[in-house]
Design an enzyme around this catalytic site. Structure first.
Site, mmCIF file in Angstrom:
data_model
loop_
_atom_site.group_PDB
_atom_site.id
_atom_site.type_symbol
_atom_site.label_atom_id
_atom_site.label_comp_id
_atom_site.label_asym_id
_atom_site.label_seq_id
_atom_site.Cartn_x
_atom_site.Cartn_y
_atom_site.Cartn_z
ATOM 1 N N ASP A 259 8.695 28.940 -31.132
ATOM 2 C CA ASP A 259 9.792 29.459 -31.938
ATOM 3 C C ASP A 259 9.420 29.268 -33.401
ATOM 4 O O ASP A 259 8.840 28.253 -33.769
ATOM 5 C CB ASP A 259 11.078 28.702 -31.612
ATOM 6 N N ASP B 280 13.421 23.981 -31.183
ATOM 7 C CA ASP B 280 14.232 22.865 -31.666
ATOM 8 C C ASP B 280 15.712 23.168 -31.732
ATOM 9 O O ASP B 280 16.531 22.263 -31.875
ATOM 10 C CB ASP B 280 13.760 22.427 -33.058
ATOM 11 N N ASP C 178 17.493 27.611 -28.388
ATOM 12 C CA ASP C 178 16.204 27.544 -27.689
ATOM 13 C C ASP C 178 16.348 26.919 -26.305
ATOM 14 O O ASP C 178 15.417 26.989 -25.497
ATOM 15 C CB ASP C 178 15.191 26.716 -28.496
ATOM 16 N N CYS D 80 0.838 -1.194 0.000
ATOM 17 C CA CYS D 80 0.000 0.000 0.000
ATOM 18 C C CYS D 80 0.876 1.247 0.000
ATOM 19 O O CYS D 80 2.104 1.170 0.026
ATOM 20 C CB CYS D 80 -0.930 0.011 1.202
ATOM 21 N N CYS E 145 3.481 1.625 2.720
ATOM 22 C CA CYS E 145 4.709 0.829 2.529
ATOM 23 C C CYS E 145 5.702 1.599 1.656
ATOM 24 O O CYS E 145 6.886 1.725 1.997
ATOM 25 C CB CYS E 145 4.378 -0.507 1.866
#
Length: 783
Positions: free
Chosen positions: A462, A669, A673, A33, A36
């Site tokens: 961008d 990309d 960036d 559970c 634990c």
């Protein structure tokens, strides 16, 4: 939920020099559970040398960042075992870092399969015996039968049938509770063991010493049916839970199943089939139609169409030729080709995807802290409530019924409060959600990114390489009367083939496109002579006996070429569209103008419209001049944009939006960036971009397509809705269930909650949370 000895926090002196941490993943045994997993996590976090520990109940794994100079894997294992739990050791995970996440852990899978089979056997035995015990206990409701049956003998028969349920079927509950007691911890097993144990021990006394109970004024009733049935129902919940967990981890298994098993390698001039593990960097591999690409590399000869759906989610095959990259586990469709191996093992794209998905599934979302805080105090609170329930009923109920009512309600409170559903609410949804994202080519590094994406209200794009393709392309060819583009392009391309300028490459690509060739598409390029590259202006050469000039207006002016009014007007129209204009002259006469621009990706317009439809503001950022930025923004339907933004200022624009109170997702990309991606609330990097950008962003889009942004945000919203539903189910269930189990309705209605019904409800609550999480498997980006 757990309590443990209060000990002084260990003081760890920081090591001199740079701190190099390592990461280990342990398979934890014995967790049942949320309490634990929380206790194991706290025990590891307090261990000297451990920098960070995250324990996932759904995957039953602990991910630990540690200092190898202070502790090793054996020390980590010892810390887990000292907390009262086990660590499963396999050949694959015996080292800190396996060679590749693609090395399928057959030993671990076999261990889990064996554990599941054992669980089913225990459940089967428990059900069979519980049904018989329940039937025998029903005899007391038939006075005619009771008069003919020896009650002590009946009780001994029920005892004999219940003992295997206790010592075989339910043994793990009592062992776990005892271990927890030794370590001063409490868990779900504590509640089950105390509840069923109390019912069993009272029944045992009633069977062995009925006269003594009678002398005390207590009726010697037995509750063997309660004990056996509760254990059977709890095991049913565990069986259903185990099955659902296997389904939630289906994404990893599916990815592992994609890898090729063998490769056809060229060695000593011969093609040799070898296991994938033996393929080495730099070797040449042959791929025939219908075969899987063995590993990552670059095509050296041949061409084909390759199905890369497992990477990008894109169903259409991608054309490949010499010089193009190919990736392991993709499927070759048509032609044959050879490629040189550039990455093997853990460095391949598929291995990185598996690693990312696995890490994301094991991470913790901030919303889970709510469940963690509740579970940290849950079991002790429940035990106190159960004891108070027993005392109140025993003190204030009618004498004839006080013990049965006190005992039944005591057991019911303990059983119904088991917090399985609470511990499974968040991690199961995260597991399914991140796995589903991988199917659509959206790699989510951690659960925090998934939750943050849910809160996004502004998407900053961008321009170059994100909204646009990131490379120049010829968009217009306007010729003077008497010239056709089909006869002009081969001459212009012949000159530009000699140039290394990006605009020259765009002209060559356009001229080589089949739809732009005149006549036979296989005609060899024309020969050139006297080629000259003129710095800052263009190029000149003699092609097929004709003097060809191509470049800017200054090139033609200095060559004494005067533009015609038609070409001047055409050039002005192209410049108004923010396009770059190339001028062409033949034998001293102006013949054409070419418009060149960074063209939009095919899906940019539709993706941006969908983001806006979802209530998100889309903002564009570019280093281009305001005129070019305005034109691109107009084409895609964006009203707000930042122009002439230097690379160093991109992160500042993210902060500017955040200062307005916005939650910003940045999509880019390029290497420039990366700071903006890291500064944004959520960074999404195109996988077609640089590795630096991908490292800075918590979400990677495997396809160069803004629809991936739509998918990521939609998936985040759906996953968070599911988590909130799961937490509601778990909290409302315990909030309503515990008072009813304590007998709140009895004074008004005469109803009490049978411990057997409580056990069934507890099991169904966990199954309902798992089932709700599995609904995410039906997610589609537009759902």
């Amino acid at each position: 939920m757990h309590s443990h000895p209060t000990a002084p926090e260990p003081v760890v002196s920081p090591p001199a020099g740079p701190v190099n941490t390592e990461t280990a993943t342990l398979d934890i045994e014995g967790m049942t559970c949320a309490s634990c997993s929380n206790f194991v996590e706290r025990a590891l976090s307090r261990t000297p040398g451990v920098q960070r520990a995250v324990v996932n109940l759904a995957t039953e794994k602990a991910t630990i960042d540690f200092l190898p100079t202070q502790i090793d894997r054996a020390g980590l294992k010892a810390a887990v075992e000292q907390a009262g739990y086990g660590v499963a050791e396999t050949a694959a995970n015996a080292t800190t870092a396996p060679a590749s996440p693609l090395a399928t852990d057959d030993e671990l899978e076999a261990r889990k399969a064996a554990a599941y089979a054992k669980l089913r056997r225990r459940f089967g035995v428990a059900v069979a015996l519980a049904v018989v015990v329940m039937a025998l206990s029903m005899v007391m409701f038939w006075p005619a039968l009771m008069a003919r049956i020896n009650t002590p003998l009946l009780n001994y028969v029920q005892l004999a049938l219940t003992l295997p349920v206790i010592f075989y079927c339910g043994r793990e509950f009592y062992v776990s509770a005892w271990n927890g007691l030794q370590h001063r911890t409490a868990s779900m097993d504590t509640l089950i063991a105390v509840g069923t144990g109390a019912a069993f021990l009272f029944s045992l006394v009633a069977t062995l010493l009925p006269g003594w109970l009678t002398n005390q004024g207590i009726m010697p009733h037995v509750y063997y049916d309660t004990t056996a049935t509760i254990i059977a129902l709890i095991l049913l919940g565990k069986v259903l839970e185990a099955r659902a967990k296997q389904r939630t981890s289906a994404a990893i298994k599916a990815l592992l199943g994609l890898q090729a098993r063998t490769a056809r390698v060229v060695r000593d001039g011969k093609e040799v089939a070898v296991p994938i593990e033996q393929v080495q960097f730099g070797e040449v591999v042959v791929v025939r139609p219908g075969e899987k690409v063995a590993t990552d590399g670059v095509i050296t000869e041949g061409q084909s169409a390759v199905d890369e759906a497992m990477l990008t989610g894109e169903s259409l095959p991608v054309s490949k030729k010499a010089g193009d990259a190919v990736f392991g586990a993709t499927i070759n469709k048509t032609g044959s080709f050879r490629f040189r191996v550039t990455k093997v093992g853990a460095d391949t794209m598929l291995a990185q995807i598996v690693k990312l998905v696995s890490e994301a599934q094991g991470s913790r979302a901030p919303i889970q802290r709510l469940a963690d805080k509740v579970s940290a105090v849950f079991v002790p609170t429940v035990v106190l409530i159960a004891l108070a329930t027993f005392v109140l009923w025993f003190d204030f109920a009618p004498e004839a019924t006080r013990l049965p009512l006190a005992l039944v309600n005591f057991v019911a409170v303990l059983i119904i409060a088991c917090p399985c559903a609470l511990g499974l609410a968040t991690p199961t949804a995260i597991m399914v959600g991140t796995g589903k994202g991988a199917e659509y080519g959206v790699l989510i590094r951690n659960a925090e990114a998934l939750e943050k994406a849910y809160q996004v209200d502004t998407v900053l794009l961008d321009k170059t390489g994100t909204i646009t393709k990131g490379e120049p392309a010829v968009t217009d060819v306007i010729t003077v009367p008497g010239y056709q583009a089909g006869e002009l392009l081969p001459l212009v391309a012949a000159v530009e083939r000699q140039s290394e300028h990006p605009l020259a490459a765009a002209v060559v690509r356009y001229a080589d496109a089949p739809e732009n060739r005149s006549g036979n598409s296989t005609v060899a390029p024309l020969a050139t002579a006297d080629f000259r590259a003129i710095e800052g202006q263009g190029a000149a050469a003699t092609v097929d006996g004709r003097a060809v000039l191509i470049g800017n207006q200054r090139l033609l002016r200095e060559a004494g070429v005067t533009l015609t009014p038609v070409l001047e007007q055409a050039a002005a129209g192209l410049l108004a569209q923010a396009k770059t204009v190339l001028y062409v002259a033949m034998d001293g006469q102006p013949t054409a103008v070419l418009g060149v621009a960074d063209t939009l990706r095919e899906t940019s317009v539709s993706a941006i419209k969908e983001l806006q439809r979802q209530g998100l503001e889309v903002v564009m950022m570019t280093g281009d001049n305001p005129q070019t930025a305005a034109e691109v923004a107009h084409q895609v339907g964006i009203t707000r944009f930042f122009a002439e933004v230097l690379p160093a200022d991109k992160a500042g624009k993210v902060q500017e939006l955040q200062a307005e109170g916005r939650t910003v997702a940045m999509v880019g990309d390029g290497i420039n960036d990366a700071p903006a991606l890291a500064r944004a609330d959520v960074g999404l990097a195109m996988a077609t971009g640089t590795d630096v950008a991908m490292e800075a962003a918590p979400i990677t889009l495997m396809r160069a397509d803004l629809n991936g942004v739509v998918t990521a945000i939609s998936l985040s919203r759906q996953t968070m809705r599911t988590i909130k539903q799961n937490l509601f189910f778990a909290f409302i269930y315990n909030t309503l269930g515990i008072p009813i189990a304590a007998g709140l309705l009895y004074p008004f209605t005469g109803w009490t909650l049978s411990p057997m019904i409580a056990a069934g409800a507890m099991a169904l609550s966990s199954v309902s949370v798992l089932t709700n999480s599995l609904r995410l498997r039906g997610f589609t980006p537009n759902s």
